[in-house]
Design a protein around this motif. Structure first.
Motif, short mmCIF file in Angstrom:
data_model
loop_
_atom_site.label_atom_id
_atom_site.label_comp_id
_atom_site.label_asym_id
_atom_site.label_seq_id
_atom_site.Cartn_x
_atom_site.Cartn_y
_atom_site.Cartn_z
N ILE B 106 -23.50 26.26 25.55
CA ILE B 106 -24.07 27.22 24.62
C ILE B 106 -25.24 27.93 25.31
N VAL B 107 -25.35 29.21 25.01
CA VAL B 107 -26.49 30.00 25.50
C VAL B 107 -27.33 30.34 24.28
N THR B 108 -28.62 30.02 24.34
CA THR B 108 -29.50 30.34 23.21
C THR B 108 -30.67 31.18 23.72
N GLY B 109 -31.26 31.92 22.81
CA GLY B 109 -32.42 32.72 23.20
C GLY B 109 -32.88 33.62 22.08
N THR B 110 -33.76 34.53 22.44
CA THR B 110 -34.24 35.50 21.45
C THR B 110 -33.70 36.88 21.84
N ALA B 111 -33.60 37.74 20.84
CA ALA B 111 -33.09 39.08 21.10
C ALA B 111 -33.46 39.97 19.91
N GLY B 133 -22.22 18.29 23.12
CA GLY B 133 -22.82 17.03 23.55
C GLY B 133 -24.31 17.10 23.29
N SER B 134 -25.05 16.22 23.96
CA SER B 134 -26.50 16.15 23.74
C SER B 134 -27.20 17.47 24.00
N VAL B 135 -26.81 18.16 25.08
CA VAL B 135 -27.52 19.39 25.46
C VAL B 135 -27.25 20.51 24.46
N VAL B 136 -25.98 20.67 24.08
CA VAL B 136 -25.66 21.71 23.10
C VAL B 136 -26.42 21.45 21.80
N GLY B 137 -26.40 20.20 21.35
CA GLY B 137 -27.11 19.86 20.12
C GLY B 137 -28.61 20.12 20.24
N GLU B 138 -29.16 19.73 21.40
CA GLU B 138 -30.60 19.91 21.62
C GLU B 138 -30.95 21.40 21.65
N ARG B 139 -30.14 22.19 22.32
CA ARG B 139 -30.43 23.64 22.39
C ARG B 139 -30.34 24.28 21.01
N ILE B 140 -29.39 23.83 20.20
CA ILE B 140 -29.27 24.39 18.84
C ILE B 140 -30.48 24.00 18.00
N SER B 141 -30.83 22.71 18.05
CA SER B 141 -31.99 22.28 17.27
C SER B 141 -33.27 22.99 17.72
N ARG B 142 -33.41 23.14 19.03
CA ARG B 142 -34.61 23.84 19.52
C ARG B 142 -34.60 25.31 19.13
N THR B 178 -28.23 18.75 14.43
CA THR B 178 -28.20 20.19 14.18
C THR B 178 -28.20 20.50 12.68
N SER B 179 -27.51 19.65 11.91
CA SER B 179 -27.46 19.90 10.46
C SER B 179 -28.83 19.67 9.82
N SER B 180 -29.56 18.69 10.32
CA SER B 180 -30.88 18.44 9.74
C SER B 180 -31.85 19.55 10.14
N SER B 181 -31.68 20.12 11.34
CA SER B 181 -32.50 21.27 11.72
C SER B 181 -32.17 22.48 10.83
N ALA B 182 -30.89 22.63 10.51
CA ALA B 182 -30.48 23.71 9.59
C ALA B 182 -31.15 23.50 8.23
#
Ligand SMILES: [Zn+2]
Lengths: 335, 283
Positions: B106-111, B133-142, B178-182
Motif C-alpha cells: 500500500i502507498v499512503t500519503g497526503t495530497a 500484513g503488519s506493514v500494510v496495517g500499520e501504514r493504514i492506521s498511521r 485498522t478497524s479500530s483506527s477507523a
C-alpha cells in the motif's frame, strides 16, 4: 472415544483399554481363581497411563492441537456458560432480520455480578450442528452479538465472549446479508465499547469469524485452542495445492496458544486438564472462571472508561512486526 | 476525470500490476479485444470496447486521482519482516519489491483533490496480491491517525485478496487494528471514504474496506468475503452470475455508488465539497 481416535491418542487408548480389561468382571474372576492380585497391576498401569498422557499432551504438534481444538467432545460455549455462570438468560435475534444460532448470548451472573456473555456455539449432534451452522455465524449472528454488547454497555455490565468457530459463514446468504460488513462493524464498535471486554478462545479461533467476537481488553486462550488467519487446510491448498499437508501448514501458521502469546496477540494461556478440556470440563470451567474474575478485577481498577478504551486501542495498535528504517539508515540496512 | 498527460510520465516506479506486453498493442482481459496500448493507457486501462476496468498500480491510481504533483508519501520507511519464518516469504517480498518498485502493498500519503487536502492510501495488487500484513496495517492506521491529528479526510482505494497468510495471526490482527483506527476517525467526525477496486476480498473487505462513511466501487470489481470458489463449495445453491462483484454488493446495500474510473476523481472532489472538506470542526 471409540470410532475416531486421533493418532496421538493411540498410545493412551492402548493403556486405557488394558486397564479396562483388567477391571472387567471376567478377568477379576480369573485372577481370583489363580490367586493373583490385579489391583497392584492396575495401579501400575494407571501410573503408566499418567506418564504417557503427560508425555503426549506436553508434546502435541500444532496439527494435533488443531485436532484437539476441534475435538467432537470438547466443551462448547453453552457447556462453559452452564458451569461458570448462574441464571444465564438467553436473548435472541438481531432485531433486523433473523436469529443466528451459531452465536448465543445473554445476561448471567458471575459470582454475584451481572455480566453479558456471548459465545460461538457448534452443535453436538448432526441436527444441532445444522441448526447452528457448525458454529459459523452469518451476519445476523455478529449483529446479534453487537446488539447484546450495546445492551451490556448501557447497563454497565462487563462483556465476556467465548470464541469457538472454524470461521464465519461464506455462503450466498452470508454474502447477501453482508457478513463482511457485520464483522468489520463489530471490530470497530467493540474497540469503542464503553465497558470492559474479556475474551476467551476456548476451541477454534478461525480467522475473521473469530475476530468478530475477539476484540477485548484481556484475551486468553485455552492451552490446546488455536487462533489463525486461515485454516491449516486452506493454507495447504494455497501453498502446495494439497489439503493433506495441513499438518505442515499448521506448523507454518504459528496458530497455537504459545505462538499467539509470543506474538503478543493474547495476554495469557489457561492450562487444560491433562488430556484436554473434554476429559474434565468441570476443572476447565473452574480455571476459566478464576481467570475471568482476575481479569475483571484488573479491569475494574481502570480510573475511567476513556482510559480503558484508549488502553484497548493501544493494545491493538501495538500488534504487528515491522522494521522502521530512518531515512539515513536506508542505504545500509536491508531489513 | 482523467487529466491528460498522466501516461506521459515515465513508467519507472509506476509499473502496472497487470501484465501489459511491451509493444504497441495489448489484449483486453475480458473481451480479448486487441487494443492499442496508447488508447488503452489514455483510457486509464479501461477497455475501449467492453468497458472492463483493468487493475491499476498504486501510482497510476494516485496520478489519475489527485492534483498533479500534490502527492507526498508517508511512512515509506516501514518495511516488512518475516516474523513467523514463513516458507519463501522473504523471497516473495523481494520479488514483489522488484516487480512493483514499491516498498509494500500500500502507498499512503497526503495530497490535494481539487485543491482540497486529503490523506490518501492506495493498495497495489501487484505486490503480493495487495495482501495486508503488519506493514500494510500499520501504514493504514498511521494514515488514519495522520488524518485525525491534522483533521484531514481519509480516502482509501482497496485492491487486495485479504489478510497476508505469511504473517499469520499478526495479519489477522491488522483487521482489528485498522478497524479500530477507523473508529477513531468516526468519533472525531472526520470523513472516511473507501473506493473498492478489483479485487477487494477476505480480511480487507471484512475490516476497514467496509467501514467507510461513503463506499464507492468500480464496475465489475470482485468484492466479497470468501472467494467465489469457496462460496461455491459448501452448498449446492446456484450462485448468481454477479456473485461477489461490486454490483452484487451494491444491490445488497453494501456500496453507495458504482462509478466508472473516469468519474471517480470528480465524485471524490464533490464529496469533499458536500461534506465541507470532510472534517466536522464542531466536535
Ligand atoms: Zn474489453
Amino acid at each position: 472415544m471409540i470410532g475416531d481416535v486421533f493418532d496421538f491418542e493411540k498410545p493412551i487408548t492402548e493403556v486405557e483399554n488394558l486397564i479396562q480389561e483388567l477391571k472387567s468382571p471376567q478377568r477379576r474372576e480369573e485372577a481370583l481363581h489363580e490367586g493373583i492380585d490385579l489391583s497392584a497391576k492396575i495401579a501400575e498401569l494407571e501410573e503408566e497411563l499418567h506418564r504417557v498422557m503427560v508425555r503426549v499432551y506436553k508434546n502435541l504438534s500444532p496439527w494435533e492441537k488443531t485436532q484437539l481444538a476441534r475435538h467432537k467432545d470438547r466443551p462448547y460455549s453453552l457447556d462453559y456458560i452452564r458451569l461458570i455462570f448462574d441464571d444465564f438468560f438467553e436473548l435472541n435475534g438481531d432485531r433486523l432480520a433473523a436469529n443466528d444460532e451459531a452465536i448465543v448470548g445473554g445476561p448471567a451472573i458471575l459470582e454475584n455480578r451481572p455480566v453479558m456473555v456471548i459465545g460461538q456455539q457448534k452443535g453436538r449432534d448432526i441436527k444441532e450442528r445444522q441448526r447452528r451452522n457448525f458454529g459459523s455465524a452469518h451476519a445476523e449472528g455478529f449483529r446479534k452479538a453487537l446488539r447484546l454488547a450495546r445492551l451490556a454497555e448501557r447497563f454497565h455490565m462487563p462483556l465476556i465472549t467465548l470464541v469457538d468457530t472454524a470461521g464465519a459463514a461464506a455462503d450466498l446468504h452470508a454474502e447477501e446479508f453482508g457478513v463482511s460488513e457485520a464483522i468489520a462493524h463489530n471490530l470497530r464498535e467493540f474497540s469503542l465499547l464503553k465497558t470492559p471486554i474479556i475474551v476467551t478462545i476456548i476451541g477454534e479461533g478461525g480467522s475473521g469469524g473469530a475476530l468478530g467476537l475477539a476484540i477485548g481488553d484481556h484475551v486468553s486462550m485455552l492451552e490446546h485452542s488455536i487462533y489463525s488467519v486461515i485454516s491449516p487446510e486452506g493454507c495447504a491448498a494455497i501453498l502446495w495445492h494439497d489439503k493433506s499437508r495441513a499438518s505442515d501448514a499448521a506448523k507454518s501458521l504459528c496458530l497455537t496458544a504459545s505462538n499467539a502469546h509470543s506474538l503478543g496477540v493474547i495476554d495469557d494461556i489457561l492450562p487444560e486438564p491433562l488430556g484436554g478440556a473434554h476429559r474434565d470440563p468441570v476443572t476447565m470451567a473452574e480455571t476459566i472462571k478464576t481467570s475471568l474474575l482476575t481479569s475483571l478485577n484488573k479491569l475494574d481498577s481502570f480510573p475511567s472508561v476513556d482510559i480503558l478504551i484508549e488502553t484497548r486501542y493501544q493494545r491493538l495498535r501495538r500488534m504487528g512486526e515491522y522494521v522502521e528504517q530512518t531515512p539515513s539508515e536506508e542505504e545500509s540496512n536491508d531489513g | 476525470m482523467v487529466r491528460s498527460g498522466w501516461f506521459s510520465r515515465k513508467p519507472t516506479g509506476n509499473k502496472s500490476s497487470t501484465d501489459i506486453p511491451a509493444g504497441i498493442v495489448t489484449k483486453c482481459q475480458r473481451c480479448n479485444e486487441i487494443l492499442f496500448v496508447r488508447d488503452f493507457e489514455r483510457n486509464s486501462k479501461v477497455c475501449t470496447k467492453c468497458g472492463f476496468h483493468h487493475k491499476l498500480s498504486a501510482y497510476e491510481r494516485i496520478e489519475i486521482t489527485v492534483d498533479e504533483g500534490s502527492f507526498q508519501p508517508l511512512n515509506e520507511d516501514i518495511i516488512s519482516r518475516d516474523p513467523l519464518n514463513f516458507i519463501e516469504y522473504p523471497a516473495k517480498l523481494e520479488k514483489a519489491r522488484t516487480n512493483t518498485k514499491l516498498s509494500e502493498a500500500i502507498v499512503t500519503g497526503t495530497a490535494f483533490i481539487d485543491n482540497k487536502p486529503v490523506v490518501i492510501g492506495v493498495s497495489d495488487f501487484g505486490y503480493m496480491g495487495g495482501s495486508m500484513g503488519s506493514v500494510v496495517g500499520e501504514r493504514i492506521s498511521r494514515a488514519m491517525e495522520y488524518g485525525l491529528a491534522h483533521r484531514l479526510p481519509v480516502i482509501l482505494f482497496t485492491a487486495s485478496g485479504g489478510a497476508r497468510m505469511q504473517e499469520g495471526l499478526l495479519s489477522l490482527m491488522q483487521m482489528a487494528k485498522t478497524s479500530s483506527s477507523a473508529g477513531k476517525l468516526r468519533e472525531a467526525g472526520i470523513l472516511f471514504v473507501c473506493v473498492l477496486t478489483d479485487p477487494t476480498t477476505g480480511g480487507v473487505y471484512a475490516s476497514y474496506a467496509c467501514l467507510g462513511d461513503v463506499i464507492l466501487a468500480e464496475p465489475g470489481a470482485i468484492v466479497g468475503f470468501a472467494g467465489r470458489r469457496v462460496g461455491n463449495q459448501d452448498t449446492g445453491v446456484n450462485l448468481p452470475d454477479d456473485f461477489q462483484t461490486s454490483e452484487f454488493q451494491a444491490e445488497h446495500g453494501m456500496v453507495d455508488r458504482i462509478l466508472p474510473r473516469k468519474e471517480m476523481r470528480t465524485a471524490l472532489a464533490l464529496l469533499l465539497k458536500l461534506f465541507d472538506g470532510g472534517r466536522h470542526n464542531d466536535r
